[in-house]
Design a protein around this motif. Structure first.
Motif, mmCIF file in Angstrom:
data_model
loop_
_atom_site.group_PDB
_atom_site.id
_atom_site.type_symbol
_atom_site.label_atom_id
_atom_site.label_comp_id
_atom_site.label_asym_id
_atom_site.label_seq_id
_atom_site.Cartn_x
_atom_site.Cartn_y
_atom_site.Cartn_z
ATOM 1 N N ALA A 198 0.868 -1.185 0.000
ATOM 2 C CA ALA A 198 0.000 0.000 0.000
ATOM 3 C C ALA A 198 0.903 1.233 0.000
ATOM 4 O O ALA A 198 2.021 1.186 0.513
ATOM 5 C CB ALA A 198 -0.910 0.014 1.224
ATOM 6 N N LEU A 199 0.411 2.317 -0.589
ATOM 7 C CA LEU A 199 1.220 3.543 -0.649
ATOM 8 C C LEU A 199 0.832 4.458 0.500
ATOM 9 O O LEU A 199 -0.315 4.884 0.599
ATOM 10 C CB LEU A 199 0.978 4.229 -2.001
ATOM 11 C CG LEU A 199 1.676 5.574 -2.227
ATOM 12 C CD1 LEU A 199 3.186 5.438 -2.115
ATOM 13 C CD2 LEU A 199 1.289 6.154 -3.601
ATOM 14 N N ARG A 200 1.804 4.725 1.382
ATOM 15 C CA ARG A 200 1.545 5.654 2.492
ATOM 16 C C ARG A 200 2.337 6.928 2.255
ATOM 17 O O ARG A 200 3.535 6.852 1.945
ATOM 18 C CB ARG A 200 1.951 5.021 3.826
ATOM 19 C CG ARG A 200 1.036 3.894 4.255
ATOM 20 C CD ARG A 200 1.604 3.203 5.479
ATOM 21 N NE ARG A 200 0.757 2.109 5.918
ATOM 22 C CZ ARG A 200 0.745 0.892 5.383
ATOM 23 N NH1 ARG A 200 1.527 0.619 4.354
ATOM 24 N NH2 ARG A 200 -0.052 -0.052 5.854
ATOM 25 N N VAL A 201 1.671 8.048 2.405
ATOM 26 C CA VAL A 201 2.359 9.333 2.221
ATOM 27 C C VAL A 201 1.878 10.301 3.299
ATOM 28 O O VAL A 201 0.759 10.168 3.798
ATOM 29 C CB VAL A 201 2.076 9.944 0.818
ATOM 30 C CG1 VAL A 201 2.534 9.038 -0.291
ATOM 31 C CG2 VAL A 201 0.602 10.292 0.649
ATOM 32 N N PRO A 202 2.728 11.281 3.648
ATOM 33 C CA PRO A 202 2.270 12.291 4.608
ATOM 34 C C PRO A 202 1.453 13.361 3.898
ATOM 35 O O PRO A 202 1.744 13.720 2.749
ATOM 36 C CB PRO A 202 3.581 12.865 5.147
ATOM 37 C CG PRO A 202 4.582 12.617 4.076
ATOM 38 C CD PRO A 202 4.131 11.442 3.270
ATOM 39 N N ALA A 203 0.431 13.884 4.581
ATOM 40 C CA ALA A 203 -0.378 14.959 3.998
ATOM 41 C C ALA A 203 0.458 16.236 3.917
ATOM 42 O O ALA A 203 1.308 16.493 4.770
ATOM 43 C CB ALA A 203 -1.613 15.197 4.864
ATOM 44 N N GLY A 204 0.235 17.005 2.879
ATOM 45 C CA GLY A 204 0.866 18.322 2.767
ATOM 46 C C GLY A 204 2.326 18.298 2.352
ATOM 47 O O GLY A 204 2.995 19.328 2.418
ATOM 48 N N ARG A 205 2.846 17.134 1.935
ATOM 49 C CA ARG A 205 4.236 17.086 1.485
ATOM 50 C C ARG A 205 4.270 16.550 0.056
ATOM 51 O O ARG A 205 3.588 15.566 -0.250
ATOM 52 C CB ARG A 205 5.038 16.155 2.406
ATOM 53 C CG ARG A 205 6.490 16.039 2.014
ATOM 54 C CD ARG A 205 7.254 15.199 3.024
ATOM 55 N NE ARG A 205 8.535 14.808 2.515
ATOM 56 C CZ ARG A 205 9.329 13.908 3.070
ATOM 57 N NH1 ARG A 205 8.950 13.300 4.191
ATOM 58 N NH2 ARG A 205 10.485 13.590 2.537
ATOM 59 N N PRO A 206 5.069 17.188 -0.826
ATOM 60 C CA PRO A 206 5.123 16.678 -2.191
ATOM 61 C C PRO A 206 5.713 15.268 -2.251
ATOM 62 O O PRO A 206 6.598 14.932 -1.447
ATOM 63 C CB PRO A 206 6.018 17.680 -2.931
ATOM 64 C CG PRO A 206 6.560 18.603 -1.920
ATOM 65 C CD PRO A 206 5.883 18.383 -0.615
ATOM 66 N N VAL A 207 5.204 14.487 -3.149
ATOM 67 C CA VAL A 207 5.668 13.105 -3.318
ATOM 68 C C VAL A 207 6.080 12.932 -4.777
ATOM 69 O O VAL A 207 5.371 13.393 -5.680
ATOM 70 C CB VAL A 207 4.524 12.106 -3.006
ATOM 71 C CG1 VAL A 207 4.983 10.670 -3.209
ATOM 72 C CG2 VAL A 207 3.993 12.315 -1.588
ATOM 73 N N GLU A 250 -8.608 4.635 -3.009
ATOM 74 C CA GLU A 250 -8.269 3.494 -3.851
ATOM 75 C C GLU A 250 -7.277 3.883 -4.946
ATOM 76 O O GLU A 250 -7.404 4.934 -5.570
ATOM 77 C CB GLU A 250 -9.542 2.936 -4.505
ATOM 78 C CG GLU A 250 -9.244 1.712 -5.353
ATOM 79 C CD GLU A 250 -10.458 1.203 -6.118
ATOM 80 O OE1 GLU A 250 -11.442 1.938 -6.262
ATOM 81 O OE2 GLU A 250 -10.397 0.039 -6.563
ATOM 82 N N ILE A 251 -6.284 3.027 -5.142
ATOM 83 C CA ILE A 251 -5.428 3.145 -6.324
ATOM 84 C C ILE A 251 -5.911 2.059 -7.285
ATOM 85 O O ILE A 251 -5.879 0.874 -6.947
ATOM 86 C CB ILE A 251 -3.944 2.882 -5.993
ATOM 87 C CG1 ILE A 251 -3.433 3.898 -4.964
ATOM 88 C CG2 ILE A 251 -3.091 2.903 -7.254
ATOM 89 C CD1 ILE A 251 -2.053 3.559 -4.410
ATOM 90 N N THR A 267 -4.082 0.671 -2.085
ATOM 91 C CA THR A 267 -4.643 1.763 -1.295
ATOM 92 C C THR A 267 -3.621 2.878 -1.134
ATOM 93 O O THR A 267 -2.440 2.609 -0.879
ATOM 94 C CB THR A 267 -5.037 1.245 0.111
ATOM 95 O OG1 THR A 267 -5.800 0.064 -0.058
ATOM 96 C CG2 THR A 267 -5.842 2.270 0.873
ATOM 97 N N LEU A 268 -4.098 4.099 -1.276
ATOM 98 C CA LEU A 268 -3.277 5.266 -0.938
ATOM 99 C C LEU A 268 -3.714 5.704 0.446
ATOM 100 O O LEU A 268 -4.881 6.053 0.652
ATOM 101 C CB LEU A 268 -3.509 6.389 -1.955
ATOM 102 C CG LEU A 268 -2.960 7.760 -1.559
ATOM 103 C CD1 LEU A 268 -1.436 7.742 -1.493
ATOM 104 C CD2 LEU A 268 -3.435 8.848 -2.527
ATOM 105 N N ARG A 269 -2.768 5.645 1.405
ATOM 106 C CA ARG A 269 -3.103 6.096 2.759
ATOM 107 C C ARG A 269 -2.398 7.423 2.999
ATOM 108 O O ARG A 269 -1.172 7.475 3.070
ATOM 109 C CB ARG A 269 -2.643 5.068 3.798
ATOM 110 C CG ARG A 269 -3.368 3.764 3.644
ATOM 111 C CD ARG A 269 -3.380 2.915 4.923
ATOM 112 N NE ARG A 269 -4.282 1.801 4.691
ATOM 113 C CZ ARG A 269 -3.897 0.536 4.511
ATOM 114 N NH1 ARG A 269 -2.629 0.207 4.602
ATOM 115 N NH2 ARG A 269 -4.786 -0.409 4.259
#
Ligand SMILES: [Cu+2]
Length: 287
Positions: A198-207, A250-251, A267-269
Motif C-alpha cells: 500500500a502507498l503511504r504518504v504524509p499529507a501536505g508534502r510533495p511526493v 483506492e489506487i 490503497t493510498l493512505r
C-alpha cells in the motif's frame, strides 16, 4: 370510400393520407430531442453521480477547469438541441415544393472559426493543469517512492534511513519471497529499503513517484487526486503529486492489462506527518 390518397387508419377516423400521419409522427422527434437534452442537463447540473471529493490543490484546480468546460460546451449543446427541435417543426413537410439552398459560406467560416477558437482556448487553459504535474521541476524535500506494477498487483519501495534506493537486479526478482523489485542484499543501500503493498504518504508534502511496469502497460489512477499515469515496461516515469487531506483512497489500474485487471488495486493512505513518521520508524525497526 377510401382511396389511395385518403385512407383513414381506423374506422370512422378522419380522412388523412399516410403521408400526413407519418409527418405528424415525425414531429414527435422534436419534443423527444428537447426532453433528452433537458434530462441530460439536469443529470449533469445536479451532479447526482459525480467525482469523489478532491484531496489536492491540483484536483480542485482540475475540477474548476472541468466545470468551466462543461458549462461552455453544455450551453452550446442545449442551444443546438433546442434549434434542432425548432427546425424539425419549422421546416416540416407542408406540401410545398422544397427549396434548394447552397448554404452560406460566410456563416460556415464564422462558426468553424468560433469552434476552433473555443476548443483550442479550452485546451490551452487545461494545459496549465497538465503541465503542473508533468513539466514542473521536482519539488525540494519531496518524498521519493518507487512504484512497480505487474499483473496484477502494485508494490511500493521507500529508501531506508540512508535515503538511498539500493541496487536491484532483474535476476533476483522473487515474488513468493517478497522481493518484487529484485533487491540485491549484497548492496548495503538495499538492506534498509522498505517494500509495501500500500502507498503511504504524509499529507501536505510533495511526493515523487518513479513508476515502472514489469510486464505490460498499467495505469496509476487515484480518482480523488484526479490524476492518471501510464506505467510502461522499460521506462522509469517520474510523477509528482501532493495530497492534503488524510484518509484512505483506492489506487486502481486504469489500463486493461489482462484477465485479472479488475482486481489490480491498492490503497493510498494519506497520513498526518506525525503518523507517517511513526509508521516509517516502525518499518525501519522491522528491517
Ligand atoms: Cu494493470
Amino acid at each position: 370510400m377510401p382511396t389511395a390518397e385518403c385512407r383513414p387508419l381506423l374506422p370512422k377516423a378522419p380522412c388523412a393520407t399516410i403521408k400526413t400521419y407519418l409527418n405528424r409522427i415525425g414531429m414527435l422527434l422534436a419534443p423527444v430531442i428537447w426532453l433528452v437534452a433537458a434530462a441530460t442537463a439536469i443529470l449533469v447540473a445536479g451532479k447526482f453521480w459525480w467525482f469523489p471529493a478532491p484531496i489536492s490543490a491540483l484536483a480542485v484546480e482540475y475540477d474548476r477547469q472541468f466545470s468551466l468546460t462543461l458549462i461552455v460546451i453544455g450551453g452550446i449543446f442545449l442551444v443546438a438541441q433546442a434549434g434542432l427541435g425548432y427546425v424539425i417543426f419549422r421546416f416540416r413537410d407542408s406540401g410545398r415544393p422544397a427549396r434548394f439552398s447552397r448554404g452560406d459560406n460566410r456563416l460556415e467560416v464564422i462558426w468553424t472559426a468560433a469552434t476552433a477558437v473555443l476548443f483550442i482556448g479550452l485546451a490551452l487553459a487545461g494545459e496549465t493543469i497538465w503541465a503542473g504535474i508533468h513539466m514542473q521541476p521536482e519539488p525540494a524535500g519531496a518524498l521519493q517512492v518507487e512504484v512497480l506494477a505487474k499483473q496484477f498487483s502494485w508494490s511500493f519501495r521507500y529508501p531506508g534511513p540512508d535515503g538511498k534506493f539500493g541496487r536491484t537486479d532483474i535476476k533476483l526478482i522473487n515474488d513468493s519471497a517478497g522481493n518484487p523489485f529484485g533487491l540485491d542484499d549484497k548492496d548495503p543501500a538495499a538492506r534498509d529499503d522498505i517494500m509495501t503493498s500500500a502507498l503511504r504518504v504524509p499529507a501536505g508534502r510533495p511526493v515523487v513517484l518513479t513508476m515502472q511496469a514489469r510486464d505490460v502497460i498499467h495505469d496509476f489512477f487515484v480518482p480523488e487526486l484526479r490524476v492518471k499515469q501510464d506505467l510502461v515496461p522499460g521506462m522509469r516515469i517520474p510523477f509528482q503529486f501532493q495530497a492534503d487531506k488524510t484518509g484512505e483512497y483506492e489506487i486502481a489500474c486504469a489500463e486493461l492489462c489482462g484477465l485479472g485487471h479488475h482486481q489490480m488495486r491498492s490503497t493510498l493512505r494519506v497520513l498526518t506527518p506525525e503518523a507517517f513518521r511513526d509508521w516509517l520508524a516502525d518499518q525501519r525497526g522491522l528491517q
